[in-house]
Enzyme design. Sequence first.
Site, PDB file in Angstrom:
ATOM      1  N   GLU A 175       0.772  -1.230   0.000  1.00  0.00           N
ATOM      2  CA  GLU A 175       0.000   0.000   0.000  1.00  0.00           C
ATOM      3  C   GLU A 175       0.812   1.295   0.000  1.00  0.00           C
ATOM      4  O   GLU A 175       0.780   2.062   0.965  1.00  0.00           O
ATOM      5  CB  GLU A 175      -0.973  -0.016   1.179  1.00  0.00           C
ATOM      6  CG  GLU A 175      -2.003  -1.099   1.045  1.00  0.00           C
ATOM      7  CD  GLU A 175      -3.087  -1.046   2.106  1.00  0.00           C
ATOM      8  OE1 GLU A 175      -2.896  -0.338   3.118  1.00  0.00           O
ATOM      9  OE2 GLU A 175      -4.120  -1.694   1.920  1.00  0.00           O
ATOM     10  N   GLU A 208      -6.302  -7.860  -0.574  1.00  0.00           N
ATOM     11  CA  GLU A 208      -6.941  -7.636   0.712  1.00  0.00           C
ATOM     12  C   GLU A 208      -8.411  -7.347   0.477  1.00  0.00           C
ATOM     13  O   GLU A 208      -8.759  -6.496  -0.343  1.00  0.00           O
ATOM     14  CB  GLU A 208      -6.328  -6.439   1.459  1.00  0.00           C
ATOM     15  CG  GLU A 208      -4.918  -6.645   1.955  1.00  0.00           C
ATOM     16  CD  GLU A 208      -4.414  -5.451   2.756  1.00  0.00           C
ATOM     17  OE1 GLU A 208      -5.256  -4.612   3.186  1.00  0.00           O
ATOM     18  OE2 GLU A 208      -3.203  -5.338   2.955  1.00  0.00           O
TER      19      GLU A 208
END
Length: 419
Positions: free
Chosen positions: A247, A354
């Site tokens: 991320e 995710e």
Amino acid sequence: MKVELAALIAGGAALASAQQSVWGQCGGIGWTGPTTCQSGNYCSVLNPYYSQCLPGGPATTASTTASRTTTTAVRTTTPSTTARTTTPSTTIRTTTTTTRTTTPSASPTTGTKKFAYVGVNESGAEFGENVIPGVLGTHYTWPSPSSIDYFYARGLNTFRINTKMERITPPSSGGLTGPFDSAYISGLDTIVNYVTNKGAYAVIDPHNYGRFSGNIITDTNAFKTWWTNFANRYKNNPRVIFDTNNEYNTMDQNLVVALNQAAIDGIRASGATNTIFVEGNQWSGAWSWVSVNAPTMIKLTDPLNKLVFQMHQYLDSDSSGTSEVCVSSTILRERLTDATNWCLQNNVKCILGEVGAGNNNQCKQAVQDGLTYALNSGAWVGVLWWAAGPWWPANYFQNIEPPNGLAVSTYVPILQSFT
């Protein structure tokens, strides 16, 4: 998920002046409860949204341990700047492209069509970010073999193992270009070998958000060196998948692409032929992928054509994964649609690295609907739930750690249906 996005709310009834017991929450963004731990415990920052009282050390307050640059953790309430995305999966990009833009149906899966990768994120080794290198069992932990066994026995075949770069190559011994910490890398070796010896895939994820020691990584040559050294250790294990970094966020877009390319080049320089998962800016969110990452991330090149674009997606109002309330029963499909069409148009595959949601009927319907849509589209090769790990609080709504995590009974059967 993010460890950063897991806003774990353990209940705010306690007064801030009270002392929290061991394993209780003691800080994090939005936390209004106790910020000190009882004697014999200390407050450890597991992620920006969740600090937890762990055994060992004097009583401490979250205010002394929870500092982190706001650019690494704080998600704003405006989804356009904070959404997490999922990375496209490992399919090979060919020289021909398709112009498919139709929206695949979300009808139930049929026949033998399944995802290639189905599994969970395994958290723990990235915890305790305020203590480097940290002590095993006090500041961080490794995934439990029994957890791996539980999921594997139910057909799940992929485990994203979250790690911390500062523990792999500590700043005190050279940082990105320095030697491995023998204790930490040995622990990683053990769990990676355990996973892959069972015949499953181990996705090794430096859970660093494009940072090292709290600062944005700007030295692409050092990042390439780190990946060359790291990949060299695992290049002979074909069931290892490299995830360039978790991320990237609030960073210059060209730098995000440059870091991804440096990681790819470093991995290939080691001689590794493993699949590589690449992640985009703004928490690699799927629903914002086209507006934020699409124009530049597609320029990444791999001589072996084994890139997978990994995206993340949550179902609450701001795509942060901090609320158990899902927007609607179709929100996952809706947030994947643009990214799905981008993958199809560019003849690449995606992986939902995710995904997480609350343990309620609306969220359950949204997950089933969205994953069915993703599978039927042909663009996505897998899904990984956020998150398993032995240290998640019992009341964390996305906790899928067996046998009693809140998400186990609801979402393990759904994940099984796609294997």
